[in-house]
Design an enzyme around this catalytic site. Sequence first.
Site, PDB file in Angstrom:
ATOM      1  N   HIS A  87      27.782  42.607  47.170  1.00  0.00           N
ATOM      2  CA  HIS A  87      27.313  43.987  47.354  1.00  0.00           C
ATOM      3  C   HIS A  87      28.288  44.825  48.180  1.00  0.00           C
ATOM      4  O   HIS A  87      28.381  46.028  47.995  1.00  0.00           O
ATOM      5  CB  HIS A  87      25.934  43.980  48.015  1.00  0.00           C
ATOM      6  CG  HIS A  87      25.242  45.307  47.962  1.00  0.00           C
ATOM      7  ND1 HIS A  87      25.004  45.991  46.783  1.00  0.00           N
ATOM      8  CD2 HIS A  87      24.752  46.099  48.958  1.00  0.00           C
ATOM      9  CE1 HIS A  87      24.393  47.136  47.048  1.00  0.00           C
ATOM     10  NE2 HIS A  87      24.230  47.220  48.351  1.00  0.00           N
ATOM     11  N   SER A 130      25.912  51.807  47.764  1.00  0.00           N
ATOM     12  CA  SER A 130      24.558  51.258  47.796  1.00  0.00           C
ATOM     13  C   SER A 130      23.540  52.381  47.615  1.00  0.00           C
ATOM     14  O   SER A 130      23.536  53.038  46.578  1.00  0.00           O
ATOM     15  CB  SER A 130      24.322  50.471  49.087  1.00  0.00           C
ATOM     16  OG  SER A 130      23.148  49.690  49.010  1.00  0.00           O
TER      17      SER A 130
END
Length: 203
Positions: A179, A67
């Site tokens: 994600h 991320s």
Amino acid sequence: DWGQLLASNGYVVFLPNTRGVTGEGGAMHATIDHWGEMAFQDLMDGVDYLIAQKIADPNRLGIGGWSNGGFMTEYAITRTTRFKAAVAVAGHANFFSLYGTSYLRDGLRRTSKESPYFKRDWYDAHSPITFIKNCRTPTLLLHGEFDAGVPVGQAREFYTGLKDAGVEAELVIYPRERHSIQEYSHRIDVQKRMLAWFDKHLK
């Protein structure tokens, strides 16, 4: 888990809490507005300290993250050639295209104070893809197929840029994942690929 796995395989592991990430309160997190600048300075200062203390080998440095850590990985390897291997998971490479394809656009707009369709300079200045021609670091890119925050196109763009720059690169897209990587077999695969990539380029 990366840190534990790498350490158990003989690596020195540096896990910095740089400016621009959560963990040190609101004032610390507010610096994320700079998207990479101060965090990169903190990261490299830490690496330089470890080298000066003869803890880290300057000729065998690797970098990786997920991320924002994936973004910082891509940010770093497009601004320095000191790292000999990189692993980026769910990294945002191009803020211009991210703005139009992700729910993160509101945060980008608050930070930049403008839509990229009217003023693009800020978006390009902070995007790793802008400086991809400078990259020389072999890079493994890992991404979830259905990531809505950082769409998989971000990884595809960075991978294409790396290949155009003549940099060794691999791209792995995990089906059904968003994600974060959730399926057990995929989580194991991430760990195996990450370790193998660093072993190949750093040992």
